[in-house]
Enzyme design. Sequence first.
Site, PDB file in Angstrom:
ATOM      1  CG  HIS A  87      -3.188   9.552  -1.517  1.00  0.00           C
ATOM      2  ND1 HIS A  87      -2.378   8.781  -0.716  1.00  0.00           N
ATOM      3  CD2 HIS A  87      -3.065  10.815  -1.056  1.00  0.00           C
ATOM      4  CE1 HIS A  87      -1.797   9.544   0.192  1.00  0.00           C
ATOM      5  NE2 HIS A  87      -2.209  10.787   0.006  1.00  0.00           N
ATOM      6  CG  LEU A  88      -1.346   4.655  -5.599  1.00  0.00           C
ATOM      7  CD1 LEU A  88      -0.215   4.199  -6.506  1.00  0.00           C
ATOM      8  CD2 LEU A  88      -2.518   3.712  -5.677  1.00  0.00           C
ATOM      9  CG  ASP A  89       1.441   6.304   1.660  1.00  0.00           C
ATOM     10  OD1 ASP A  89       1.233   5.230   2.273  1.00  0.00           O
ATOM     11  OD2 ASP A  89       2.313   7.118   1.995  1.00  0.00           O
ATOM     12  CB  ILE A  90      -5.362   6.744   1.923  1.00  0.00           C
ATOM     13  CG1 ILE A  90      -5.485   7.642   0.692  1.00  0.00           C
ATOM     14  CG2 ILE A  90      -6.329   7.193   3.026  1.00  0.00           C
ATOM     15  CD1 ILE A  90      -6.825   7.597   0.031  1.00  0.00           C
ATOM     16  CG  ASN A  94       0.182  10.063   4.550  1.00  0.00           C
ATOM     17  OD1 ASN A  94       1.111  10.582   5.163  1.00  0.00           O
ATOM     18  ND2 ASN A  94       0.372   9.090   3.682  1.00  0.00           N
TER      19      ASN A  94
END
Length: 122
Positions: A87-90, A94
Amino acid sequence: QVDHPRARRSLAREARALAAGPHPGLPTLFVKATRARVPHLVESYADGPALDELLDESGVLDDAAAALLGVHLLSALVPVHGRGLGHLDIKPENVVVDEGRPCLLDFGSSRRLGRVSQFVGV
């Protein structure tokens, strides 16, 4: 941003991640039209406040609630990681809590696991 290459790539990454299959902790992808004149996705709607809003209201999660949230989010990542994606943007913004269940959103920053990415402005 219809003609912006970065926006198109982000939309394609989101579609690739959600194609991992249905999971209660992920939006369901109904339509993938990333190469259309107006590129778009149609996903299920997670109705509820974002986790950051809930934390603003309540302050902190107790240990049990935090552990349960973590289990739900980790289980949602299993099919995504199974497709070789991260995912890289938790972050709390979000995660939408829909009827008490967390739903992880915004896979536009997802990338292949094991691949080096350069993020500018992080």
